[in-house]
Structure formats: structure tokens, C-alpha cells
Enzyme design. Structure first.
Site, mmCIF file in Angstrom:
data_model
loop_
_atom_site.group_PDB
_atom_site.id
_atom_site.type_symbol
_atom_site.label_atom_id
_atom_site.label_comp_id
_atom_site.label_asym_id
_atom_site.label_seq_id
_atom_site.Cartn_x
_atom_site.Cartn_y
_atom_site.Cartn_z
ATOM 1 N N TYR A 80 1.191 -1.196 -0.078
ATOM 2 C CA TYR A 80 0.322 0.309 -0.356
ATOM 3 C C TYR A 80 0.790 1.516 -0.031
ATOM 4 C CZ TYR A 80 -3.863 -3.223 1.429
ATOM 5 O OH TYR A 80 -4.643 -3.827 0.903
ATOM 6 N N SER A 81 0.756 1.700 -1.251
ATOM 7 C CA SER A 81 1.526 2.547 -1.194
ATOM 8 C C SER A 81 2.931 2.849 -0.896
ATOM 9 C CB SER A 81 1.305 4.198 -0.641
ATOM 10 O OG SER A 81 0.059 3.979 -1.125
#
Length: 344
Positions: free
Chosen positions: A62-63
Site C-alpha cells: 500500500y503506497s
């Protein structure tokens, strides 16, 4: 908030959990979901804890780790008040060992996650995908090592096929390793594939479902209607290609029923869609997301009440699809159904 045992384990989790993919969001997918910074994350976590929601789910991809970093900073000073779930195995770079579930990758990825989260243990560590190249015995022995060291409390998986999950559970039993107690899965009114194989497996083997994208990749927010363009700001403009496919006619038939139930119950379309999931077998927790306080409070309203059996039946009928082989005989022919009655 209702609390439920996570699979066949002693860990209790809230019926609703919070997905932190919006934290620190960057790139075409996660940036479209949200760009919550540490200050905003603290506020959202405050609201969750006030409501009894104490499980927060993230992942290393996630990111590129930013979600874990923001979550870790936002829970600083109150680690014991929360449960943290994170995931790994998907690619984090272009190198030959930057993806998968090998021993070296899992150990290094766990150390990286602990550092980003600012903690010395992870409550639930899940494999984000099945690694067909690494023997399940190697994966499970490594997970056993992580649990024995105290760095991980429980283990699970995400997005596994039925045979992949069963092979892993059987190997865990043979080797006396910890078993997966959770399976993070896609399940919604517009995506009921989980019911054919993974739900019966979960019920039989004691694996609880953590549901991701309960609103069908943003399609069950109440903002998408038959014959109308996508609303401004809808993430479907940018992210539909990344998510599960949905038949539009089926979607609008389901939304019609949701609209009718919203009028009957006084609850919103997303609250009804989430409440329906909370009544399904094996579901331990439904992961909700929110880009702001208003969205979070809206989704928290999915608990504390129940649809009636008649209302559930209407949603079941609107969202039903033909079962694939070899499951359709068990739904259509009495002899098969008597031997293997469906869970739902």
C-alpha cells in the site's frame, strides 16, 4: 461493536475493521483511494476506537510502505489498544527476491513492516497472494519461526484459491506448524464467488473471513444509479480496471433493492450492503475504508441493527448468480443438495 472469534483461534476481532489503504496514498490506485496523512489518521483512529473498532488492516504494497508508516505513527503511544494486520508477498521492487513468500523474503519483509509500523509484533500477518514457486512447507516453517520469536501472533492468507488454502492447512497439520486462521477475501452483494468453495472450506477448517471491498469496489455507495453517469469524484473513473468485474445490469438490479430497503429501514445503501455481509457464515470482520470522518461514521452505522430475514432474502435473490461447475448440481438437483446442503 460486536466481537467475534477469528476462525478457530482464541483471538476476538470487531465485526467491522478499518482498512488503511488510504493512509499515505500515492500512485494511480492508492492515490485515488485517499491521501490521509498522520494527523487525519489519528482522528480516524480516535473515532474507530470510540466505536469499539480496534483492528486496522494494511499491507507493505500500500503506497510502497507509506500506509504502514502512517498507521504506525498514528497509533504511537496506544499500541496495546489496537490490533494490527498487515500483508506481504506481492512485489515491492524489480529484484529477483522482491516478491513471493520465500524464507528470506518473509523474514526481511516482516522486519521491514515492524520498522515501518514502529512496533515489535504484528497481531495478524497475512500472505497477500499464493506463491506457487515456494514450497508451502518452507512458507509455513518460516511463519512458525516468526510466531515462535514473538514477532507475529497469528497468521492468515489473502486471495488464495480453495486448493491453495487447503494444501497449506494440510501441510501445517503435517508439520505441526501454526495454521492460517484468517482468509482476507473479496465478498460483496455484487461479488459472491466466495460462497462456492472458500466459504465451505472456511467453515470446515476454521478459517475466518476478513472481507475486503464490501461495497463492490465503490459500486454500492448509493451514488451509482441506472441510466446516470458516474458521479464526480468517483474512484471508479480511475480504478475500475484494478478491481473485480461487475455486470452493470446485475448491479442496478441490486441497487434497486438496496434503495427500497433504505426507504424501509432508514439506513443508507452502504450500511445495508455491509449489514448483509455481517450475517453471512464464516465472516469474522468486514473491512471498511474511509477518506474522511463523514465516510467513516457512515460505515460505522452498519452495526447495531439487523436486516429482517425477509429483507435478506430479497437481497439474496437480487444478487444471486448461477453457480459454476461443479457446484450447480448441488443447487439445482435434490439428490446433490441433500448430500451437501449450501451454507447460505
Amino acid at each position: 461493536m460486536e466481537y467475534r472469534y477469528l476462525g478457530r483461534s482464541g483471538l476476538k476481532v470487531p465485526a467491522l475493521s478499518f482498512g488503511a489503504a488510504t493512509f499515505g496514498g500515492t500512485g494511480p490506485l492508492f492515490g485515488a483511494w485517499g491521501t490521509t496523512d498522520v494527523t487525519e489518521a489519528r482522528r480516524l483512529i480516535d473515532i474507530c476506537l470510540e466505536a469499539g473498532l480496534n483492528l486496522f488492516d494494511t499491507a507493505d504494497v500500500y503506497s510502497a510502505g507509506a500506509s504502514e508508516e502512517v498507521l504506525g505513527e498514528a497509533i504511537r503511544g496506544r499500541r496495546d489498544a489496537v490490533l494490527i494486520s498487515t500483508k506481504m508477498s506481492l512485489p515491492m521492487g524489480e529484484g529477483p527476491n522482491e516478491a513471493g513468500s520465500s524464507r528470506s523474503r518473509l523474514i526481511r519483509s516482516t522486519e521491514d513492516a515492524l520498522r515501518r509500523l514502529g512496533t515489535d509484533y504484528i497481531d495478524l500477518l497475512q500472505l497477500h497472494a499464493f506463491d506457487a514457486h515456494t514450497p508451502v512447507e518452507e512458507v509455513l516453517a518460516t511463519m512458525d519461526q516468526l510466531v515462535s520469536s514473538g514477532k507475529v501472533r497469528y497468521i492468515g492468507a489473502s486471495n488464495f484459491a480453495g486448493w491453495e488454502m487447503m494444501k497449506s492447512l494440510a501441510a501445517a497439520d503435517r508439520g505441526s506448524h501454526p495454521r492460517y486462521v484468517a482468509h482476507q477475501v473479496y465478498y460483496s452483494l455484487v461479488g459472491r464467488d466466495y460462497e462456492w468453495e472458500l466459504m465451505p472450506l472456511g467453515a470446515d477448517q476454521g478459517v475466518g473471513a476478513l472481507v475486503w471491498s464490501p461495497l463492490g469496489w465503490g459500486r454500492l455507495t448509493g451514488k451509482i444509479r441506472r441510466g446516470q453517469p458516474l458521479p464526480e469524484g468517483s474512484r471508479l473513473h480511475q480504478t475500475a480496471e484494478f478491481g473485480p468485474p461487475v455486470d452493470d445490469d446485475k448491479l442496478f438490479d441490486i441497487v434497486d433493492v438496496l434503495d427500497a430497503l433504505a426507504e424501509e429501514t432508514g439506513h443508507s445503501v452502504p450500511q445495508i450492503a455491509i449489514n448483509w455481509l455481517l450475517r453471512r457464515p464464516t465472516v469474522a470482520s468486514v473491512i471498511i475504508g474511509a477518506r474522511n470522518e463523514a465516510q467513516l461514521r457512515q460505515n460505522l452505522g452498519a452495526v447495531g441493527w439487523s436486516l429482517t430475514p425477509e429483507q435478506v432474502a430479497r437481497l439474496d435473490a437480487a444478487s444471486a448468480v448461477s453457480a459454476p461447475y461443479p457446484y450447480y448440481p448441488y443447487r439445482r438437483q435434490e439428490g446433490f443438495a441433500r448430500l451437501n446442503p449450501p451454507l447460505v
